[in-house]
Design a protein around this motif. Structure first.
Motif, PDB file in Angstrom:
ATOM      1  N   LYS A  48       4.235  37.309  19.468  1.00  0.00           N
ATOM      2  CA  LYS A  48       3.937  37.462  21.060  1.00  0.00           C
ATOM      3  C   LYS A  48       3.493  36.042  21.471  1.00  0.00           C
ATOM      4  CE  LYS A  48       1.085  39.563  24.356  1.00  0.00           C
ATOM      5  NZ  LYS A  48      -0.048  40.926  24.655  1.00  0.00           N
ATOM      6  N   GLN A  49       2.886  35.281  20.496  1.00  0.00           N
ATOM      7  CA  GLN A  49       2.658  33.867  20.759  1.00  0.00           C
ATOM      8  C   GLN A  49       3.539  32.962  20.462  1.00  0.00           C
ATOM      9  OE1 GLN A  49      -0.215  33.056  22.534  1.00  0.00           O
ATOM     10  NE2 GLN A  49      -0.495  35.290  22.656  1.00  0.00           N
ATOM     11  N   LYS A  50       4.863  33.348  20.020  1.00  0.00           N
ATOM     12  CA  LYS A  50       6.049  32.558  19.705  1.00  0.00           C
ATOM     13  C   LYS A  50       5.361  31.225  18.592  1.00  0.00           C
ATOM     14  CE  LYS A  50       8.603  33.599  23.788  1.00  0.00           C
ATOM     15  NZ  LYS A  50       7.711  34.605  23.950  1.00  0.00           N
ATOM     16  N   ILE A  51       5.014  31.837  17.609  1.00  0.00           N
ATOM     17  CA  ILE A  51       4.405  30.836  16.729  1.00  0.00           C
ATOM     18  C   ILE A  51       5.515  30.559  15.397  1.00  0.00           C
ATOM     19  CG2 ILE A  51       2.536  30.301  14.700  1.00  0.00           C
ATOM     20  CD1 ILE A  51       1.371  30.280  17.667  1.00  0.00           C
ATOM     21  N   TRP A  52       5.571  29.263  15.270  1.00  0.00           N
ATOM     22  CA  TRP A  52       6.745  28.952  14.368  1.00  0.00           C
ATOM     23  C   TRP A  52       5.910  29.193  12.912  1.00  0.00           C
ATOM     24  CZ3 TRP A  52      11.832  28.404  14.470  1.00  0.00           C
ATOM     25  CH2 TRP A  52      12.374  28.399  15.804  1.00  0.00           C
ATOM     26  N   PRO A  53       6.568  29.963  11.953  1.00  0.00           N
ATOM     27  CA  PRO A  53       6.087  29.721  10.736  1.00  0.00           C
ATOM     28  C   PRO A  53       6.759  28.362  10.028  1.00  0.00           C
ATOM     29  CG  PRO A  53       7.303  32.196  11.331  1.00  0.00           C
ATOM     30  CD  PRO A  53       7.282  31.016  12.446  1.00  0.00           C
ATOM     31  N   TYR A  54       6.110  28.339   8.859  1.00  0.00           N
ATOM     32  CA  TYR A  54       6.455  26.991   8.112  1.00  0.00           C
ATOM     33  C   TYR A  54       7.810  26.951   7.456  1.00  0.00           C
ATOM     34  CZ  TYR A  54       5.619  23.297   4.864  1.00  0.00           C
ATOM     35  OH  TYR A  54       5.570  22.096   4.045  1.00  0.00           O
ATOM     36  N   ASN A  55       8.445  25.798   7.256  1.00  0.00           N
ATOM     37  CA  ASN A  55       9.604  25.769   6.837  1.00  0.00           C
ATOM     38  C   ASN A  55       9.312  24.670   5.431  1.00  0.00           C
ATOM     39  OD1 ASN A  55      12.264  24.425   6.086  1.00  0.00           O
ATOM     40  ND2 ASN A  55      13.263  25.880   7.574  1.00  0.00           N
ATOM     41  N   GLU A  56       9.476  25.438   4.309  1.00  0.00           N
ATOM     42  CA  GLU A  56       9.138  24.425   3.134  1.00  0.00           C
ATOM     43  C   GLU A  56      10.102  23.264   3.062  1.00  0.00           C
ATOM     44  OE1 GLU A  56       7.661  26.437  -0.687  1.00  0.00           O
ATOM     45  OE2 GLU A  56       8.578  28.055   0.212  1.00  0.00           O
ATOM     46  N   ARG A  57      11.452  23.147   3.341  1.00  0.00           N
ATOM     47  CA  ARG A  57      12.561  22.261   3.137  1.00  0.00           C
ATOM     48  C   ARG A  57      12.482  21.135   4.243  1.00  0.00           C
ATOM     49  NH1 ARG A  57      18.345  25.276   2.225  1.00  0.00           N
ATOM     50  NH2 ARG A  57      17.692  26.530   0.207  1.00  0.00           N
ATOM     51  N   SER A  58      12.022  21.354   5.371  1.00  0.00           N
ATOM     52  CA  SER A  58      12.059  20.582   6.705  1.00  0.00           C
ATOM     53  C   SER A  58      10.562  20.025   6.886  1.00  0.00           C
ATOM     54  CB  SER A  58      12.648  20.999   7.919  1.00  0.00           C
ATOM     55  OG  SER A  58      11.617  21.917   8.324  1.00  0.00           O
ATOM     56  N   GLY A  59       9.543  20.872   6.246  1.00  0.00           N
ATOM     57  CA  GLY A  59       8.257  20.670   6.614  1.00  0.00           C
ATOM     58  C   GLY A  59       7.667  20.687   7.926  1.00  0.00           C
ATOM     59  N   ALA A  60       8.702  21.332   8.769  1.00  0.00           N
ATOM     60  CA  ALA A  60       8.257  21.686  10.294  1.00  0.00           C
ATOM     61  C   ALA A  60       7.672  23.318  10.071  1.00  0.00           C
ATOM     62  CB  ALA A  60       9.451  21.590  10.846  1.00  0.00           C
ATOM     63  N   GLY A  61       7.162  23.513  11.375  1.00  0.00           N
ATOM     64  CA  GLY A  61       6.517  24.774  11.576  1.00  0.00           C
ATOM     65  C   GLY A  61       4.959  24.724  11.904  1.00  0.00           C
ATOM     66  N   GLU A  62       4.438  25.597  12.154  1.00  0.00           N
ATOM     67  CA  GLU A  62       2.919  25.590  12.411  1.00  0.00           C
ATOM     68  C   GLU A  62       2.120  26.534  11.307  1.00  0.00           C
ATOM     69  OE1 GLU A  62       2.723  25.595  17.016  1.00  0.00           O
ATOM     70  OE2 GLU A  62       3.932  27.266  16.287  1.00  0.00           O
TER      71      GLU A  62
END
Length: 279
Positions: free
Chosen positions: A113-127
């Motif tokens: 619902k809040q459109k939260i980005w899960p973490y991506n281990e390869r890129s280090g991106a996400g929340e």
């Protein structure tokens, strides 16, 4: 002596076992592989009445750390599959306290619902990298079938991909925590039900390093009570989300009671590796 149950052939009966890395044996839980080694060890030291107390084999785990991966529309919350870093959702985990499984679903829906980005281990991106969930059983740990135990509220800790609470990347954490609190805390999950609210409190932890270490050093209290109190065997203990605690609060309470039976009255006891000092 702590007596083991009279029944034999205890089985986990969990649909996730084949892939999940959390449990190691599915059957014969009344006699795990290392039990004989433990008996032999105590026998060598003159303790011949050593027995195993399994307690309830389902619904006993009151603290869990789960990875968050995937995407905002298809988030995955669970443990890594065996010998991999692929997250396996375990919504029907048999060893989790049932309210922990409910809290996982609440967080999962809030991510969408809040459109939260899960973490991506390869890129280090996400929340959102991980969540830690702690069921607050209080005095009810002595009876894992009681309504009080089964209605335990859950402390939610959100591990955010940011260095500190002041990091620009932490901006959406507060809104996300508020959404979880509105849905599960206070009036959000109680309604006309007599059950306690699902969410006890919400905390944030900040970890932006490319590491397998789950928690960073900084914590931030966001919603609900700051303190989580447990009462194993009558002792009042206060835990923060960063404190070590026994995940099996029922076994912990029984262990403390058993230890007390073997300590002569008036003794002075030194507890090493004491944590918050429960024993």
């Amino acid at each position: 002596t702590i007596q083991s149950p009279k029944s034999s052939g205890l089985s986990l009966e969990c649909e996730h076992f084949d892939k999940c890395s959390g449990c190691t044996i599915p059957t014969g839980l009344e006699a795990p592989p290392m039990l004989e080694d433990a008996r032999n060890f105590f026998d060598m030291h003159g303790i011949e009445d050593f027995t195993l107390d399994t307690g309830d084999i389902h619904g006993w785990r009151c603290r869990v750390k789960l990875a968050v991966r995937g995407s905002p529309t298809k988030p995955l919350i669970g443990l890594f599959e065996r010998k991999s870093h692929r997250v396996l959702p375990i919504p029907n985990c048999r060893v989790h306290h049932p309210r922990i499984n409910e809290a996982v679903e609440l967080v999962l829906q809030a991510v969408k619902k809040q459109k939260i980005w899960p973490y991506n281990e390869r890129s280090g991106a996400g929340e959102l990298r991980y969540i830690q969930l702690t069921a607050n059983t209080r005095e009810s740990a002595a009876d894992t079938r009681s309504e009080e135990y089964l209605s335990a509220p859950v402390q939610v800790a959100l591990v955010w991909n940011a260095a500190t609470p002041d990091d620009a990347r932490a901006g959406r954490l507060r809104r996300f925590a508020d959404a979880i609190w509105r849905k599960g805390g206070g009036e959000g999950s109680g309604g006309k039900s007599t059950r306690a609210p699902l969410v006890h409190s919400v905390w944030g932890n900040f970890q932006d390093q490319n590491t397998n270490t789950i928690f960073g050093r900084e914590w931030c209290h966001l919603n609900g009570p700051r303190q989580l109190w447990e009462s194993p065997a009558g002792a009042e203990l206060c835990y923060s989300p960063g404190s070590f605690m026994q995940a099996n609060t029922a076994a912990y309470a029984r262990m403390i009671a058993a230890i007390a039976e073997h300590v002569p009255e008036g003794s002075r006891v030194l507890e090493l590796y004491a944590g918050v000092g429960g024993i």
